[in-house]
Design an enzyme around this catalytic site. Structure first.
Site, PDB file in Angstrom:
ATOM      1  N   PRO A   1       0.792  -1.233   0.000  1.00 16.01           N
ATOM      2  CA  PRO A   1       0.000   0.000   0.000  1.00 16.01           C
ATOM      3  C   PRO A   1       0.823   1.281   0.000  1.00 16.01           C
ATOM      4  O   PRO A   1       1.864   1.365   0.663  1.00 16.01           O
ATOM      5  CB  PRO A   1      -0.812  -0.104   1.302  1.00 16.01           C
ATOM      6  CG  PRO A   1      -0.107  -1.114   2.134  1.00 16.01           C
ATOM      7  CD  PRO A   1       0.555  -2.056   1.184  1.00 16.01           C
ATOM      8  N   ASN A   2       0.304   2.237  -0.755  1.00 16.90           N
ATOM      9  CA  ASN A   2       0.826   3.610  -0.855  1.00 16.90           C
ATOM     10  C   ASN A   2       2.107   3.736  -1.673  1.00 16.90           C
ATOM     11  O   ASN A   2       2.555   4.852  -1.932  1.00 16.90           O
ATOM     12  CB  ASN A   2       1.029   4.240   0.542  1.00 16.90           C
ATOM     13  CG  ASN A   2      -0.282   4.397   1.280  1.00 16.90           C
ATOM     14  OD1 ASN A   2      -1.232   4.930   0.719  1.00 16.90           O
ATOM     15  ND2 ASN A   2      -0.362   3.914   2.492  1.00 16.90           N
TER      16      ASN A   2
ATOM     17  N   ARG B   1       4.982  12.381  -2.941  1.00 21.44           N
ATOM     18  CA  ARG B   1       4.895  12.891  -1.560  1.00 21.44           C
ATOM     19  C   ARG B   1       6.068  12.360  -0.747  1.00 21.44           C
ATOM     20  O   ARG B   1       6.680  11.369  -1.116  1.00 21.44           O
ATOM     21  CB  ARG B   1       3.609  12.400  -0.867  1.00 21.44           C
ATOM     22  CG  ARG B   1       2.396  12.594  -1.705  1.00 21.44           C
ATOM     23  CD  ARG B   1       1.227  13.169  -0.963  1.00 21.44           C
ATOM     24  NE  ARG B   1       0.169  13.383  -1.941  1.00 21.44           N
ATOM     25  CZ  ARG B   1      -0.901  12.609  -2.069  1.00 21.44           C
ATOM     26  NH1 ARG B   1      -1.113  11.643  -1.223  1.00 21.44           N
ATOM     27  NH2 ARG B   1      -1.777  12.845  -3.024  1.00 21.44           N
TER      28      ARG B   1
ATOM     29  N   TYR C   1      11.171   8.972   1.269  1.00 21.72           N
ATOM     30  CA  TYR C   1      11.164   7.904   0.255  1.00 21.72           C
ATOM     31  C   TYR C   1      11.837   8.269  -1.069  1.00 21.72           C
ATOM     32  O   TYR C   1      11.886   7.443  -1.968  1.00 21.72           O
ATOM     33  CB  TYR C   1       9.722   7.431   0.005  1.00 21.72           C
ATOM     34  CG  TYR C   1       9.111   6.811   1.239  1.00 21.72           C
ATOM     35  CD1 TYR C   1       9.629   5.637   1.778  1.00 21.72           C
ATOM     36  CD2 TYR C   1       8.037   7.410   1.895  1.00 21.72           C
ATOM     37  CE1 TYR C   1       9.092   5.078   2.929  1.00 21.72           C
ATOM     38  CE2 TYR C   1       7.492   6.856   3.048  1.00 21.72           C
ATOM     39  CZ  TYR C   1       8.028   5.688   3.561  1.00 21.72           C
ATOM     40  OH  TYR C   1       7.505   5.130   4.694  1.00 21.72           O
TER      41      TYR C   1
ATOM     42  N   ASN D   1       7.811  -5.833  -1.340  1.00 22.88           N
ATOM     43  CA  ASN D   1       7.833  -4.755  -0.348  1.00 22.88           C
ATOM     44  C   ASN D   1       6.406  -4.670   0.183  1.00 22.88           C
ATOM     45  O   ASN D   1       5.527  -4.055  -0.448  1.00 22.88           O
ATOM     46  CB  ASN D   1       8.250  -3.425  -0.971  1.00 22.88           C
ATOM     47  CG  ASN D   1       8.346  -2.320   0.083  1.00 22.88           C
ATOM     48  OD1 ASN D   1       7.879  -2.497   1.212  1.00 22.88           O
ATOM     49  ND2 ASN D   1       8.931  -1.198  -0.280  1.00 22.88           N
TER      50      ASN D   1
ATOM     51  N   ALA E   1       3.320  -0.969   4.638  1.00 25.87           N
ATOM     52  CA  ALA E   1       2.810  -0.951   6.023  1.00 25.87           C
ATOM     53  C   ALA E   1       2.311  -2.324   6.481  1.00 25.87           C
ATOM     54  O   ALA E   1       2.334  -2.632   7.676  1.00 25.87           O
ATOM     55  CB  ALA E   1       1.695   0.076   6.150  1.00 25.87           C
TER      56      ALA E   1
ATOM     57  N   ASP F   1       0.871 -15.614   6.164  1.00 20.26           N
ATOM     58  CA  ASP F   1       0.320 -16.961   5.995  1.00 20.26           C
ATOM     59  C   ASP F   1       0.268 -17.359   4.516  1.00 20.26           C
ATOM     60  O   ASP F   1       0.519 -18.515   4.175  1.00 20.26           O
ATOM     61  CB  ASP F   1      -1.085 -17.049   6.603  1.00 20.26           C
ATOM     62  CG  ASP F   1      -1.061 -17.125   8.128  1.00 20.26           C
ATOM     63  OD1 ASP F   1       0.035 -17.268   8.709  1.00 20.26           O
ATOM     64  OD2 ASP F   1      -2.141 -17.027   8.736  1.00 20.26           O
TER      65      ASP F   1
ATOM     66  N   GLU G   1      12.220 -10.051   1.067  1.00 24.24           N
ATOM     67  CA  GLU G   1      11.510  -8.853   1.543  1.00 24.24           C
ATOM     68  C   GLU G   1      12.419  -7.645   1.371  1.00 24.24           C
ATOM     69  O   GLU G   1      13.585  -7.696   1.775  1.00 24.24           O
ATOM     70  CB  GLU G   1      11.172  -9.058   3.030  1.00 24.24           C
ATOM     71  CG  GLU G   1      10.542  -7.850   3.687  1.00 24.24           C
ATOM     72  CD  GLU G   1      10.361  -8.049   5.203  1.00 24.24           C
ATOM     73  OE1 GLU G   1      10.551  -9.175   5.703  1.00 24.24           O
ATOM     74  OE2 GLU G   1      10.053  -7.055   5.870  1.00 24.24           O
TER      75      GLU G   1
ATOM     76  N   HIS H   1      12.796  -3.192   1.594  1.00 26.70           N
ATOM     77  CA  HIS H   1      12.275  -1.897   2.040  1.00 26.70           C
ATOM     78  C   HIS H   1      13.185  -0.794   1.545  1.00 26.70           C
ATOM     79  O   HIS H   1      14.417  -0.941   1.566  1.00 26.70           O
ATOM     80  CB  HIS H   1      12.193  -1.837   3.571  1.00 26.70           C
ATOM     81  CG  HIS H   1      11.246  -2.842   4.120  1.00 26.70           C
ATOM     82  ND1 HIS H   1       9.882  -2.653   4.070  1.00 26.70           N
ATOM     83  CD2 HIS H   1      11.454  -4.053   4.672  1.00 26.70           C
ATOM     84  CE1 HIS H   1       9.295  -3.713   4.592  1.00 26.70           C
ATOM     85  NE2 HIS H   1      10.220  -4.581   4.953  1.00 26.70           N
TER      86      HIS H   1
ATOM     87  N   SER I   1      13.389   2.293   2.965  1.00 32.39           N
ATOM     88  CA  SER I   1      14.001   2.887   4.154  1.00 32.39           C
ATOM     89  C   SER I   1      14.522   1.778   5.063  1.00 32.39           C
ATOM     90  O   SER I   1      14.129   0.614   4.925  1.00 32.39           O
ATOM     91  CB  SER I   1      12.960   3.734   4.895  1.00 32.39           C
ATOM     92  OG  SER I   1      11.870   2.925   5.307  1.00 32.39           O
TER      93      SER I   1
ATOM     94  N   ARG J   1      13.892   3.381  12.174  1.00 34.59           N
ATOM     95  CA  ARG J   1      12.720   4.270  12.196  1.00 34.59           C
ATOM     96  C   ARG J   1      11.912   4.007  13.482  1.00 34.59           C
ATOM     97  O   ARG J   1      12.442   3.482  14.450  1.00 34.59           O
ATOM     98  CB  ARG J   1      11.910   4.063  10.917  1.00 34.59           C
ATOM     99  CG  ARG J   1      12.712   4.451   9.666  1.00 34.59           C
ATOM    100  CD  ARG J   1      11.878   4.391   8.422  1.00 34.59           C
ATOM    101  NE  ARG J   1      10.787   5.360   8.451  1.00 34.59           N
ATOM    102  CZ  ARG J   1       9.765   5.342   7.589  1.00 34.59           C
ATOM    103  NH1 ARG J   1       9.703   4.412   6.640  1.00 34.59           N
ATOM    104  NH2 ARG J   1       8.813   6.240   7.663  1.00 34.59           N
TER     105      ARG J   1
END
Ligand code: CA2
Length: 148
Positions: free
Chosen positions: A9-10, A17, A22, A73, A76, A86, A97, A99, A101, A106
């Protein structure tokens, strides 16, 4: 070799933004760099971005028997989603996985990942390079696995 790249998400907002957190690159920029690397590595990529947990779970389930590995990624949902963990555990595809950042430097709520225990490994903090490093690591892992 076929790899599914999943953005949570996002991440569709990248480049529009919060450039201080980011960066200024967009999701299309990441896709372009990954596609270029995929040619070098000799693998095929498919990309999915969704803001919906259920859609991400559906994409992971549908990957079984089609893809050899997953680069994700979870954004959130990293810190909240037992459902995504799962699904990854159920399909049992090698997963890396990533990321943008460094989640470990953080806020404390970002330090825990539900996905990390079902992933081969985690790469965090290198901006768009996290994806490129992750793809290299995943492709090497799958190649080693199919050799043995
Ligand atoms: O650093 C990462 O890649 C994260 O997965 C990004 C997630 C965050 O919740 C994780 O803790 C770490 C957030 C992605 C939101 O992306 C935005 C991009 C531009 C503007 C706003 C949000």
């Amino acid at each position: 070799m076929k790899i599914l790249v999943i953005h949570g998400p996002n991440l569709n907002l990248l480049g529009t933004r919060e450039p201080d957190v980011y960066g200024t690159f967009t999701l299309d920029d990441i896709t372009a760099s990954l596609s270029q690397l995929a040619v070098e590595l000799g693998c095929d990529l498919s990309m999915v971005q969704s803001n919906s947990e259920g859609t991400l779970v559906d994409s992971i389930q549908a990957a079984k028997g089609v893809f050899h590995g997953i680069l994700i990624n979870p954004a959130a949902y990293t810190h909240t989603s037992v459902a995504i963990r799962d699904a990854l555990s159920a399909v049992a595809l090698p997963t890396v996985e990533v990321h943008l950042s460094n989640i470990h430097k953080r806020e404390e709520f970002r330090h825990h990942s539900f996905v990390a225990p079902v992933a081969v490994g985690q790469i965090s903090g290198f901006g768009p390079d996290s994806y490129l490093l992750g793809l290299r690591a995943l492709v090497n892992f799958v190649r080693q696995q199919t050799k043995g």
